[in-house]
Design a protein around this motif. Sequence first.
Motif, mmCIF file in Angstrom:
data_model
loop_
_atom_site.group_PDB
_atom_site.id
_atom_site.type_symbol
_atom_site.label_atom_id
_atom_site.label_comp_id
_atom_site.label_asym_id
_atom_site.label_seq_id
_atom_site.Cartn_x
_atom_site.Cartn_y
_atom_site.Cartn_z
ATOM 1 N N ASN A 136 0.743 -1.158 0.088
ATOM 2 C CA ASN A 136 -0.100 -0.088 -0.056
ATOM 3 C C ASN A 136 0.849 1.245 -0.011
ATOM 4 O OD1 ASN A 136 0.906 0.743 2.791
ATOM 5 N ND2 ASN A 136 -0.716 -1.093 3.153
ATOM 6 N N VAL A 137 0.424 2.317 -0.012
ATOM 7 C CA VAL A 137 1.225 3.609 0.004
ATOM 8 C C VAL A 137 1.863 3.917 1.085
ATOM 9 C CG1 VAL A 137 0.840 6.199 -0.441
ATOM 10 C CG2 VAL A 137 -0.445 4.711 -1.762
ATOM 11 N N GLN A 138 1.384 3.844 2.309
ATOM 12 C CA GLN A 138 2.120 3.833 3.287
ATOM 13 C C GLN A 138 3.226 3.105 3.330
ATOM 14 O OE1 GLN A 138 1.446 6.718 5.638
ATOM 15 N NE2 GLN A 138 3.618 5.996 6.003
ATOM 16 N N ALA A 218 -0.331 -2.038 -8.503
ATOM 17 C CA ALA A 218 -0.848 -0.871 -8.089
ATOM 18 C C ALA A 218 -0.999 -0.369 -6.588
ATOM 19 C CB ALA A 218 -2.088 -0.762 -9.136
ATOM 20 N N LEU A 219 -0.801 0.965 -6.289
ATOM 21 C CA LEU A 219 -0.904 0.868 -4.969
ATOM 22 C C LEU A 219 -1.934 2.053 -4.867
ATOM 23 C CD1 LEU A 219 2.773 1.467 -3.720
ATOM 24 C CD2 LEU A 219 1.372 -0.639 -3.755
ATOM 25 N N THR A 225 -12.668 9.494 -8.077
ATOM 26 C CA THR A 225 -13.337 8.192 -7.681
ATOM 27 C C THR A 225 -12.443 6.924 -8.299
ATOM 28 O OG1 THR A 225 -14.468 7.962 -9.998
ATOM 29 C CG2 THR A 225 -15.842 9.120 -8.195
ATOM 30 N N ARG A 226 -12.809 5.712 -7.674
ATOM 31 C CA ARG A 226 -11.976 4.607 -8.050
ATOM 32 C C ARG A 226 -12.189 4.545 -9.658
ATOM 33 N NH1 ARG A 226 -10.980 0.577 -2.951
ATOM 34 N NH2 ARG A 226 -10.796 2.062 -1.367
ATOM 35 N N ASP A 232 -10.462 -2.225 -6.651
ATOM 36 C CA ASP A 232 -9.793 -2.239 -5.226
ATOM 37 C C ASP A 232 -8.707 -1.467 -4.926
ATOM 38 O OD1 ASP A 232 -11.540 -4.363 -4.465
ATOM 39 O OD2 ASP A 232 -10.340 -6.012 -5.600
ATOM 40 N N VAL A 233 -8.382 -0.651 -5.974
ATOM 41 C CA VAL A 233 -7.006 0.338 -5.640
ATOM 42 C C VAL A 233 -7.931 1.707 -5.423
ATOM 43 C CG1 VAL A 233 -5.304 1.421 -6.859
ATOM 44 C CG2 VAL A 233 -5.724 -0.782 -7.353
ATOM 45 N N PRO A 234 -7.433 2.164 -4.268
ATOM 46 C CA PRO A 234 -7.962 3.289 -3.535
ATOM 47 C C PRO A 234 -7.426 4.587 -4.535
ATOM 48 C CG PRO A 234 -6.128 2.855 -2.149
ATOM 49 C CD PRO A 234 -6.419 1.487 -3.202
#
Length: 322
Positions: A136-138, A218-219, A225-226, A232-234
């Motif tokens: 994820n991004v974090q 993909a993160l 919007t998605r 499932d990717v924010p």
Amino acid sequence: MQRRALARAALAAALLPRFAIAQSYPSRPIRYVVPVAAGGGADMIGRTVTELWGRQLNQTFVVENISGGGGVVACQNILQAKPDGYALLQGYVATHGTNPATRKVSYDPVRDFTPIGLIGATPNVLVVNTAVPAKNVQEFVDFVKRNPGKISYGTAGQGSLTHLTMELFKQQTGAFMVHIPYRGIAPAIIDLLAGQTQAMFPGLAAALPHLRAGKMRALAITGKTRSPQLPDVPTLEELGFRNFDAMQWYGCVGPAGMPADVVKRLNDTLNTVLKAPELAEKFAGEAVDPQPMTPEQFGQYIRSEIARWGALAKARNIHLDD
């Protein structure tokens, strides 16, 4: 009285040619300039739109590909045309956003053009090589900060949307990554897959085949919007990032000074095309979402894009004329 009558007659005579043009428009084929080489996604968008648009106008569009200078050559070509609606340009985020924000161009993206309407937009997606230990991004930001100076990202070139989007990400996270510019998105993706770089922000259409094959991860994506392609990717916005509604967009403009009635006819018919199921189906392959706008809305959108990327370029000291 006689003097006023003569003045009214003179005014009517002056307005008649423009009114006649609007009433009969279009009476001959329309030249539609696409500022990239034939065969790519932007070219497909232009040819798909003009095919359906021509049916609405009962007239033919002649698509002309004029590449060079990130769209500058095509812009110059259109500026030499008469503002009568028979020469249009498929402007996009480079010609009317990132280029004017990062370098001196030979045109004013606002004053020199008449906005017709936005065609559509596609998000950019933050992707990493599968060897990067981040889901994820974090986790990705933490990984970059643990490896200062060792992580690099590829882009389609200096000042491109893929470059500026990552610079915006770096600005908001405080993470440092080395920029590796390429001549186009394809070689940048090749090196990401090979592990020569670790991350990038390609357009969704370019990334999708590799994401589906499991060759990159993909993160997050840009936009409000998605994406239905990656449910499932924010979005970065929902993760708390600011100004990440930025998109790779395409629109139509003409030379400055086009008759208002001609602009309205073009905009009305373009927006009808953008609502057609046939167009949405064809655009899905490029992950482009049709986005009808009025000419006024599109003009404001262009100004906001230039302001957005101009502020970032100034803050990050990105000046490509230096």
